[in-house]
Design a protein around this motif. Sequence first.
Motif, PDB file in Angstrom:
ATOM      1  N   ALA A 165      68.042  63.033  21.874  1.00 50.94           N
ATOM      2  CA  ALA A 165      67.900  62.565  23.253  1.00 50.94           C
ATOM      3  C   ALA A 165      69.161  62.913  24.027  1.00 50.94           C
ATOM      4  CB  ALA A 165      67.661  61.058  23.306  1.00 50.94           C
ATOM      5  N   ARG A 166      68.977  63.192  25.316  1.00 52.80           N
ATOM      6  CA  ARG A 166      70.111  63.452  26.189  1.00 52.80           C
ATOM      7  C   ARG A 166      69.919  62.698  27.494  1.00 52.80           C
ATOM      8  NH1 ARG A 166      73.693  68.671  27.689  1.00 52.80           N
ATOM      9  NH2 ARG A 166      74.527  67.866  29.647  1.00 52.80           N
ATOM     10  N   ARG A 167      71.006  62.066  27.942  1.00 54.88           N
ATOM     11  CA  ARG A 167      71.035  61.410  29.240  1.00 54.88           C
ATOM     12  C   ARG A 167      72.195  62.000  30.050  1.00 54.88           C
ATOM     13  NH1 ARG A 167      69.680  58.181  25.191  1.00 54.88           N
ATOM     14  NH2 ARG A 167      71.819  57.579  24.705  1.00 54.88           N
ATOM     15  N   ALA A 168      72.462  61.456  31.209  1.00 48.34           N
ATOM     16  CA  ALA A 168      73.437  62.078  32.108  1.00 48.34           C
ATOM     17  C   ALA A 168      74.799  62.286  31.452  1.00 48.34           C
ATOM     18  CB  ALA A 168      73.580  61.232  33.372  1.00 48.34           C
ATOM     19  N   ARG A 169      75.293  61.292  30.756  1.00 50.00           N
ATOM     20  CA  ARG A 169      76.644  61.397  30.187  1.00 50.00           C
ATOM     21  C   ARG A 169      76.705  61.027  28.711  1.00 50.00           C
ATOM     22  NH1 ARG A 169      80.948  61.778  33.972  1.00 50.00           N
ATOM     23  NH2 ARG A 169      82.257  61.925  32.111  1.00 50.00           N
ATOM     24  N   GLU A 170      75.577  61.108  28.002  1.00 52.21           N
ATOM     25  CA  GLU A 170      75.607  60.832  26.572  1.00 52.21           C
ATOM     26  C   GLU A 170      74.399  61.442  25.879  1.00 52.21           C
ATOM     27  OE1 GLU A 170      75.822  56.578  26.397  1.00 52.21           O
ATOM     28  OE2 GLU A 170      73.656  56.311  26.717  1.00 52.21           O
ATOM     29  N   ILE A 171      74.545  61.617  24.568  1.00 50.71           N
ATOM     30  CA  ILE A 171      73.450  62.106  23.745  1.00 50.71           C
ATOM     31  C   ILE A 171      73.278  61.186  22.548  1.00 50.71           C
ATOM     32  CG2 ILE A 171      73.567  64.545  24.369  1.00 50.71           C
ATOM     33  CD1 ILE A 171      75.290  65.017  21.874  1.00 50.71           C
ATOM     34  N   ASP A 172      72.065  61.191  21.984  1.00 52.67           N
ATOM     35  CA  ASP A 172      71.796  60.532  20.714  1.00 52.67           C
ATOM     36  C   ASP A 172      71.574  61.614  19.672  1.00 52.67           C
ATOM     37  OD1 ASP A 172      71.851  58.012  21.910  1.00 52.67           O
ATOM     38  OD2 ASP A 172      69.677  57.992  22.248  1.00 52.67           O
ATOM     39  N   VAL A 173      72.219  61.476  18.527  1.00 53.60           N
ATOM     40  CA  VAL A 173      72.075  62.450  17.454  1.00 53.60           C
ATOM     41  C   VAL A 173      71.735  61.719  16.166  1.00 53.60           C
ATOM     42  CG1 VAL A 173      73.726  64.005  18.558  1.00 53.60           C
ATOM     43  CG2 VAL A 173      74.553  62.433  16.805  1.00 53.60           C
ATOM     44  N   VAL A 174      70.919  62.344  15.336  1.00 53.59           N
ATOM     45  CA  VAL A 174      70.537  61.758  14.049  1.00 53.59           C
ATOM     46  C   VAL A 174      71.127  62.605  12.933  1.00 53.59           C
ATOM     47  CG1 VAL A 174      68.607  61.321  12.476  1.00 53.59           C
ATOM     48  CG2 VAL A 174      68.425  60.660  14.881  1.00 53.59           C
ATOM     49  N   GLY A 175      71.773  61.936  11.986  1.00 52.25           N
ATOM     50  CA  GLY A 175      72.359  62.619  10.848  1.00 52.25           C
ATOM     51  C   GLY A 175      72.185  61.821   9.577  1.00 52.25           C
ATOM     52  N   ALA A 176      72.224  62.501   8.461  1.00 48.94           N
ATOM     53  CA  ALA A 176      72.045  61.868   7.157  1.00 48.94           C
ATOM     54  C   ALA A 176      73.390  61.531   6.524  1.00 48.94           C
ATOM     55  CB  ALA A 176      71.253  62.797   6.237  1.00 48.94           C
ATOM     56  N   ASN A 177      73.367  60.526   5.655  1.00 49.32           N
ATOM     57  CA  ASN A 177      74.564  60.046   4.961  1.00 49.32           C
ATOM     58  C   ASN A 177      75.659  59.662   5.954  1.00 49.32           C
ATOM     59  OD1 ASN A 177      75.987  59.253   2.703  1.00 49.32           O
ATOM     60  ND2 ASN A 177      76.668  61.309   2.137  1.00 49.32           N
ATOM     61  N   VAL A 178      75.256  59.039   7.046  1.00 47.54           N
ATOM     62  CA  VAL A 178      76.188  58.467   8.021  1.00 47.54           C
ATOM     63  C   VAL A 178      76.141  56.964   7.832  1.00 47.54           C
ATOM     64  CG1 VAL A 178      76.732  58.162  10.464  1.00 47.54           C
ATOM     65  CG2 VAL A 178      75.822  60.361   9.646  1.00 47.54           C
ATOM     66  N   LEU A 179      77.260  56.374   7.418  1.00 48.84           N
ATOM     67  CA  LEU A 179      77.315  54.952   7.073  1.00 48.84           C
ATOM     68  C   LEU A 179      76.327  54.646   5.951  1.00 48.84           C
ATOM     69  CD1 LEU A 179      77.483  53.474  10.706  1.00 48.84           C
ATOM     70  CD2 LEU A 179      79.380  54.122   9.206  1.00 48.84           C
ATOM     71  N   ASP A 180      76.201  55.587   5.004  1.00 50.86           N
ATOM     72  CA  ASP A 180      75.324  55.455   3.836  1.00 50.86           C
ATOM     73  C   ASP A 180      73.849  55.338   4.212  1.00 50.86           C
ATOM     74  OD1 ASP A 180      77.424  55.648   2.072  1.00 50.86           O
ATOM     75  OD2 ASP A 180      77.656  53.477   1.819  1.00 50.86           O
ATOM     76  N   SER A 181      73.467  55.872   5.360  1.00 49.04           N
ATOM     77  CA  SER A 181      72.106  55.748   5.842  1.00 49.04           C
ATOM     78  C   SER A 181      71.753  57.011   6.623  1.00 49.04           C
ATOM     79  CB  SER A 181      72.009  54.505   6.751  1.00 49.04           C
ATOM     80  OG  SER A 181      70.676  54.230   7.126  1.00 49.04           O
ATOM     81  N   VAL A 182      70.549  57.088   7.132  1.00 52.60           N
ATOM     82  CA  VAL A 182      70.215  58.072   8.163  1.00 52.60           C
ATOM     83  C   VAL A 182      70.394  57.335   9.480  1.00 52.60           C
ATOM     84  CG1 VAL A 182      68.407  59.465   9.236  1.00 52.60           C
ATOM     85  CG2 VAL A 182      68.693  59.470   6.749  1.00 52.60           C
ATOM     86  N   THR A 183      71.379  57.758  10.243  1.00 51.03           N
ATOM     87  CA  THR A 183      71.869  56.970  11.374  1.00 51.03           C
ATOM     88  C   THR A 183      71.791  57.748  12.676  1.00 51.03           C
ATOM     89  OG1 THR A 183      73.349  55.726   9.918  1.00 51.03           O
ATOM     90  CG2 THR A 183      73.902  55.736  12.261  1.00 51.03           C
ATOM     91  N   LYS A 184      71.436  57.034  13.726  1.00 48.50           N
ATOM     92  CA  LYS A 184      71.446  57.616  15.070  1.00 48.50           C
ATOM     93  C   LYS A 184      72.756  57.239  15.745  1.00 48.50           C
ATOM     94  CE  LYS A 184      67.655  57.733  17.455  1.00 48.50           C
ATOM     95  NZ  LYS A 184      66.443  57.313  18.225  1.00 48.50           N
ATOM     96  N   LYS A 185      73.546  58.246  16.096  1.00 50.72           N
ATOM     97  CA  LYS A 185      74.803  58.026  16.798  1.00 50.72           C
ATOM     98  C   LYS A 185      74.623  58.323  18.281  1.00 50.72           C
ATOM     99  CE  LYS A 185      77.782  60.765  14.612  1.00 50.72           C
ATOM    100  NZ  LYS A 185      77.260  61.443  13.390  1.00 50.72           N
ATOM    101  N   THR A 186      75.267  57.528  19.106  1.00 59.40           N
ATOM    102  CA  THR A 186      75.355  57.819  20.529  1.00 59.40           C
ATOM    103  C   THR A 186      76.750  58.364  20.804  1.00 59.40           C
ATOM    104  OG1 THR A 186      73.773  56.108  21.142  1.00 59.40           O
ATOM    105  CG2 THR A 186      75.290  56.847  22.857  1.00 59.40           C
ATOM    106  N   LEU A 187      76.812  59.539  21.436  1.00 62.21           N
ATOM    107  CA  LEU A 187      78.077  60.205  21.742  1.00 62.21           C
ATOM    108  C   LEU A 187      78.216  60.378  23.240  1.00 62.21           C
ATOM    109  CD1 LEU A 187      77.851  63.067  19.080  1.00 62.21           C
ATOM    110  CD2 LEU A 187      79.134  60.928  18.862  1.00 62.21           C
ATOM    111  N   ARG A 188      79.438  60.236  23.731  1.00 64.49           N
ATOM    112  CA  ARG A 188      79.711  60.430  25.154  1.00 64.49           C
ATOM    113  C   ARG A 188      79.828  61.918  25.471  1.00 64.49           C
ATOM    114  NH1 ARG A 188      84.252  57.576  25.544  1.00 64.49           N
ATOM    115  NH2 ARG A 188      83.226  55.677  26.285  1.00 64.49           N
ATOM    116  N   LEU A 189      79.398  62.295  26.673  1.00 64.19           N
ATOM    117  CA  LEU A 189      79.579  63.653  27.186  1.00 64.19           C
ATOM    118  C   LEU A 189      80.560  63.616  28.349  1.00 64.19           C
ATOM    119  CD1 LEU A 189      75.849  64.838  27.343  1.00 64.19           C
ATOM    120  CD2 LEU A 189      77.500  65.287  25.506  1.00 64.19           C
TER     121      LEU A 189
END
Length: 211
Positions: A165-189
Amino acid sequence: MPATLQSIVESANREWAHWGASAWHVPENRKTIGHTDDEEAFAQHVLDAYCSVGGGSPTLLDIQDDRYFWSAVGMSAIMQGAGFRRAEFPFAQSHSVFIRHFVKARKTGDAGAAYWGFRLGEAGGQPDVGDIVACARGTNMTAPRAAALFDSTRSYESHSDVVVARRAREIDVVGANVLDSVTKKTLRLDSAGHIDDARHFWFAVLKRRTV
Protein backbone atom coordinates in the motif's frame (compact mmCIF):
# COMPACT_ATOMS: atom_id res chain seq x y z
CA MET A 1 -1.94 -17.25 -13.92
CA PRO A 2 0.72 -14.56 -14.50
CA ALA A 3 1.56 -12.34 -11.55
CA THR A 4 -0.22 -8.98 -11.35
CA LEU A 5 -0.04 -6.11 -8.89
CA GLN A 6 -3.27 -7.41 -7.37
CA SER A 7 -1.97 -10.97 -7.03
CA ILE A 8 1.28 -9.76 -5.44
CA VAL A 9 -0.60 -7.76 -2.82
CA GLU A 10 -3.09 -10.57 -2.22
CA SER A 11 -0.33 -13.15 -1.76
CA ALA A 12 1.58 -10.95 0.70
CA ASN A 13 -1.54 -10.08 2.66
CA ARG A 14 -2.62 -13.72 2.73
CA GLU A 15 0.62 -14.71 4.47
CA TRP A 16 0.43 -11.67 6.73
CA ALA A 17 -3.08 -12.62 7.81
CA HIS A 18 -2.01 -16.23 8.39
CA TRP A 19 0.53 -14.98 10.95
CA GLY A 20 -2.05 -12.95 12.84
CA ALA A 21 -1.58 -9.54 11.19
CA SER A 22 1.65 -8.59 12.96
CA ALA A 23 2.38 -4.88 12.45
CA TRP A 24 5.21 -2.45 13.10
CA HIS A 25 4.71 1.29 12.62
CA VAL A 26 8.39 2.09 12.22
CA PRO A 27 8.33 5.92 12.62
CA GLU A 28 6.53 5.61 15.96
CA ASN A 29 8.06 2.23 16.84
CA ARG A 30 4.64 0.75 17.61
CA LYS A 31 4.51 -3.04 17.36
CA THR A 32 1.66 -5.53 17.53
CA ILE A 33 2.66 -9.17 17.09
CA GLY A 34 0.26 -11.95 16.19
CA HIS A 35 1.91 -15.35 15.81
CA THR A 36 5.65 -16.02 15.81
CA ASP A 37 7.99 -18.79 14.73
CA ASP A 38 8.37 -19.77 18.38
CA GLU A 39 5.03 -21.56 17.95
CA GLU A 40 5.61 -25.03 16.54
CA ALA A 41 2.77 -24.81 14.01
CA PHE A 42 4.22 -21.64 12.52
CA ALA A 43 7.77 -22.99 12.46
CA GLN A 44 6.32 -25.96 10.59
CA HIS A 45 4.62 -23.53 8.17
CA VAL A 46 8.03 -22.00 7.43
CA LEU A 47 9.39 -25.43 6.62
CA ASP A 48 6.42 -26.67 4.61
CA ALA A 49 5.31 -23.52 2.78
CA TYR A 50 8.49 -21.45 2.49
CA CYS A 51 11.52 -23.73 2.44
CA SER A 52 9.73 -25.92 -0.11
CA VAL A 53 9.91 -22.92 -2.46
CA GLY A 54 13.14 -21.10 -1.57
CA GLY A 55 15.17 -24.06 -0.38
CA GLY A 56 16.73 -25.16 2.89
CA SER A 57 16.03 -27.96 5.33
CA PRO A 58 16.34 -26.51 8.83
CA THR A 59 14.93 -28.26 11.86
CA LEU A 60 11.99 -26.71 13.68
CA LEU A 61 14.37 -25.81 16.51
CA ASP A 62 16.68 -24.05 14.04
CA ILE A 63 13.75 -21.86 13.04
CA GLN A 64 12.45 -21.31 16.56
CA ASP A 65 15.87 -20.49 18.00
CA ASP A 66 16.71 -18.03 15.19
CA ARG A 67 19.52 -20.15 13.81
CA TYR A 68 17.85 -20.20 10.39
CA PHE A 69 16.89 -16.92 8.76
CA TRP A 70 13.73 -17.59 6.76
CA SER A 71 12.95 -14.14 5.40
CA ALA A 72 14.17 -14.83 1.85
CA VAL A 73 12.36 -18.15 1.51
CA GLY A 74 9.28 -16.41 2.87
CA MET A 75 9.54 -13.73 0.19
CA SER A 76 10.10 -16.45 -2.40
CA ALA A 77 6.87 -18.17 -1.31
CA ILE A 78 4.96 -14.88 -1.46
CA MET A 79 6.19 -14.31 -5.01
CA GLN A 80 5.32 -17.87 -6.03
CA GLY A 81 1.89 -17.42 -4.48
CA ALA A 82 1.48 -14.29 -6.60
CA GLY A 83 1.98 -16.33 -9.76
CA PHE A 84 5.68 -15.94 -10.52
CA ARG A 85 7.55 -18.92 -11.93
CA ARG A 86 11.17 -19.64 -10.97
CA ALA A 87 12.25 -18.49 -14.44
CA GLU A 88 10.74 -15.07 -13.65
CA PHE A 89 11.78 -14.73 -10.00
CA PRO A 90 14.85 -16.56 -8.64
CA PHE A 91 13.47 -18.12 -5.46
CA ALA A 92 16.31 -18.45 -2.95
CA GLN A 93 17.46 -18.59 0.67
CA SER A 94 19.23 -15.23 0.30
CA HIS A 95 17.62 -11.94 -0.64
CA SER A 96 20.80 -10.89 -2.43
CA VAL A 97 20.15 -13.56 -5.08
CA PHE A 98 17.07 -11.81 -6.40
CA ILE A 99 18.26 -8.28 -5.59
CA ARG A 100 21.42 -8.82 -7.64
CA HIS A 101 19.42 -10.54 -10.38
CA PHE A 102 17.12 -7.56 -10.90
CA VAL A 103 19.85 -4.95 -10.51
CA LYS A 104 21.72 -6.74 -13.29
CA ALA A 105 18.54 -6.91 -15.36
CA ARG A 106 18.31 -3.13 -15.41
CA LYS A 107 22.01 -2.64 -16.06
CA THR A 108 21.85 -4.98 -19.05
CA GLY A 109 18.52 -3.65 -20.31
CA ASP A 110 16.68 -6.95 -19.90
CA ALA A 111 13.25 -5.90 -21.14
CA GLY A 112 11.71 -9.22 -20.12
CA ALA A 113 12.66 -8.97 -16.45
CA ALA A 114 9.86 -8.79 -13.89
CA TYR A 115 11.69 -6.11 -11.90
CA TRP A 116 14.47 -3.57 -12.42
CA GLY A 117 16.70 -2.44 -9.57
CA PHE A 118 17.03 1.23 -8.63
CA ARG A 119 19.29 2.80 -6.04
CA LEU A 120 17.64 4.27 -2.96
CA GLY A 121 16.76 7.88 -3.75
CA GLU A 122 17.31 7.52 -7.48
CA ALA A 123 14.90 9.37 -9.75
CA GLY A 124 12.21 6.97 -10.93
CA GLY A 125 12.90 4.62 -8.05
CA GLN A 126 10.20 5.76 -5.67
CA PRO A 127 8.58 2.64 -4.15
CA ASP A 128 5.01 1.84 -5.14
CA VAL A 129 2.59 -1.05 -4.76
CA GLY A 130 4.07 -4.31 -6.04
CA ASP A 131 7.67 -3.11 -5.74
CA ILE A 132 10.26 -4.70 -3.46
CA VAL A 133 12.38 -2.60 -1.11
CA ALA A 134 15.75 -3.88 0.10
CA CYS A 135 17.94 -3.07 3.09
CA ALA A 136 21.34 -4.27 4.27
CA ARG A 137 22.06 -6.18 7.46
CA GLY A 138 25.21 -7.21 9.23
CA THR A 139 27.78 -6.21 11.81
CA ASN A 140 29.14 -2.67 11.54
CA MET A 141 26.78 -1.83 8.69
CA THR A 142 26.70 1.81 7.64
CA ALA A 143 24.73 3.76 5.05
CA PRO A 144 27.74 4.02 2.68
CA ARG A 145 28.44 0.28 2.98
CA ALA A 146 24.81 -0.48 2.31
CA ALA A 147 24.78 1.78 -0.75
CA ALA A 148 27.85 0.02 -2.11
CA LEU A 149 26.01 -3.32 -2.07
CA PHE A 150 23.92 -2.16 -5.02
CA ASP A 151 26.87 -2.90 -7.30
CA SER A 152 28.05 -6.05 -5.53
CA THR A 153 28.12 -9.27 -7.54
CA ARG A 154 28.71 -11.40 -4.45
CA SER A 155 26.25 -12.63 -1.85
CA TYR A 156 25.63 -10.30 1.10
CA GLU A 157 23.42 -10.01 4.17
CA SER A 158 20.19 -8.26 3.32
CA HIS A 159 16.43 -8.22 3.70
CA SER A 160 13.51 -7.28 1.46
CA ASP A 161 9.83 -6.47 1.81
CA VAL A 162 7.08 -6.10 -0.78
CA VAL A 163 5.05 -2.89 -0.95
CA VAL A 164 1.34 -3.56 -0.43
CA ALA A 165 0.00 0.00 0.00
CA ARG A 166 1.09 3.56 -0.65
CA ARG A 167 -0.28 6.81 0.73
CA ALA A 168 0.88 10.41 0.37
CA ARG A 169 3.84 10.18 2.74
CA GLU A 170 4.09 6.52 3.76
CA ILE A 171 4.03 2.96 2.50
CA ASP A 172 3.10 -0.40 4.00
CA VAL A 173 5.44 -3.28 3.26
CA VAL A 174 5.16 -6.97 4.13
CA GLY A 175 8.22 -9.05 4.92
CA ALA A 176 8.99 -12.44 6.41
CA ASN A 177 10.96 -13.17 9.58
CA VAL A 178 10.37 -9.62 10.84
CA LEU A 179 9.96 -9.76 14.62
CA ASP A 180 9.82 -13.57 14.22
CA SER A 181 6.64 -13.25 12.16
CA VAL A 182 5.36 -12.16 8.76
CA THR A 183 4.96 -8.49 9.56
CA LYS A 184 3.55 -5.42 7.88
CA LYS A 185 5.78 -2.39 8.41
CA THR A 186 4.73 1.19 7.86
CA LEU A 187 7.57 3.36 6.54
CA ARG A 188 7.71 7.13 6.12
CA LEU A 189 8.37 8.70 2.71
CA ASP A 190 10.10 12.02 2.15
CA SER A 191 8.65 14.84 0.05
CA ALA A 192 10.10 13.28 -3.11
CA GLY A 193 8.49 9.90 -2.39
CA HIS A 194 11.62 8.02 -1.26
CA ILE A 195 11.96 5.98 1.95
CA ASP A 196 12.83 8.11 4.98
CA ASP A 197 13.81 5.66 7.73
CA ALA A 198 16.84 5.81 10.02
CA ARG A 199 16.23 2.38 11.58
CA HIS A 200 17.18 0.33 8.51
CA PHE A 201 19.92 0.59 5.89
CA TRP A 202 17.75 0.74 2.76
CA PHE A 203 19.73 0.74 -0.46
CA ALA A 204 17.59 -0.56 -3.34
CA VAL A 205 14.09 -0.57 -4.77
CA LEU A 206 13.11 -3.28 -7.23
CA LYS A 207 10.50 -1.72 -9.50
CA ARG A 208 7.80 -3.93 -10.98
CA ARG A 209 7.97 -3.60 -14.74
CA THR A 210 4.89 -5.40 -16.06
CA VAL A 211 1.39 -6.00 -14.76
